[in-house]
Design a protein around this motif. Structure first.
Motif, PDB file in Angstrom:
ATOM      1  N   PHE A 120      87.344 -10.521 131.429  1.00 17.66           N
ATOM      2  CA  PHE A 120      88.133 -10.330 130.212  1.00 17.66           C
ATOM      3  C   PHE A 120      89.621 -10.532 130.489  1.00 17.66           C
ATOM      4  N   THR A 123      90.249 -14.455 132.463  1.00 18.42           N
ATOM      5  CA  THR A 123      89.840 -15.667 131.744  1.00 18.42           C
ATOM      6  C   THR A 123      90.272 -15.639 130.280  1.00 18.42           C
ATOM      7  N   TRP A 124      90.141 -14.502 129.635  1.00 12.81           N
ATOM      8  CA  TRP A 124      90.428 -14.416 128.201  1.00 12.81           C
ATOM      9  C   TRP A 124      91.712 -13.650 127.882  1.00 12.81           C
TER      10      TRP A 124
END
Length: 220
Positions: A120, A123-124
């Motif tokens: 989380f 990457t996001w």
């Protein structure tokens, strides 16, 4: 007996489960710390991948064998050292205990372990408050189901199954630790809270607490 060595991280709830099981069995073991955060995570190092291709803790080394997956390790301990038992005598009761244990190990924990939260973040770019709310959401939902499984069930005693701690308690107590760490009010689950308190009053559970492990950060 061949020496037991536990590859562990102090705050890993999966390793916490195995520490409890080893303590309940009265088995001595050596802790080999694997820091899951430092230097990008020691579990990703090439040398550790040879120990566990999944790059996870715990791993229990027994003689020449590397044993992986916490619940499978706990069942191995029970089959190798049958007393005191972590699983009850009848197939019906064993199924219930496994169902409670797997509700934690298969349904709650995989959704909020370190790999998920790091994905989380890295990457996001999910902000910390949203990550924490994700964790709380799945713990609360999972605990609501486990509370219903435990509450007023004739097999529930002082512990998850009767009055002897076992496999289900090994899995439940570390998840309660995680719940409190992320700000979940465990009091809303009175049966879980009562069982957790009864477990932590025992030396086997108390000695497995994360803050008491040799690799835990020392207070200033």
């Amino acid at each position: 007996m061949d020496q037991l060595q536990l590859y562990s991280y102090w705050r890993s709830s999966a390793a916490y489960r195995v520490r409890i099981g080893l303590n309940l069995k009265g088995l001595a073991y050596e802790t080999i710390p694997v820091h899951l955060v430092r230097d990008g995570g020691e579990q990703h190092a090439e040398g550790y991948r040879e120990i566990n291709p999944q790059e996870l803790v715990p791993v229990l080394k027994h003689g020449d064998r590397m044993l992986r997956q916490s619940v499978a390790i706990l069942e191995y301990l029970d089959e190798t050292w049958p007393e005191p038992a972590l699983l009850p005598a009848t197939s019906r009761d064993r199924q219930r205990v496994r169902a409670i244990a797997q509700a934690v190990a298969c349904d709650i924990h995989p959704l909020n372990n370190l790999r998920v939260l790091q994905y989380f973040d890295n990457t996001w770019n999910v902000p910390q408050p949203e990550r924490d709310e994700w964790v709380r959401h799945w713990i609360v939902g999972g605990f609501a189901a486990i509370e219903a499984m435990l509450n007023d069930h004739p097999s529930t005693g002082e512990f998850c199954e009767g009055n002897i701690p076992g496999l289900a308690d090994c899995c439940l107590v570390p998840q309660v630790y995680n719940a409190r760490r992320f700000g979940v009010d465990v009091a809303q689950f009175p049966t879980i809270a009562r069982i957790d308190k009864a477990c932590l009053a025992l030396r086997a559970f108390d000695g497995a607490r994360p803050e008491l492990q040799p690799d835990a950060p020392q207070p200033n």
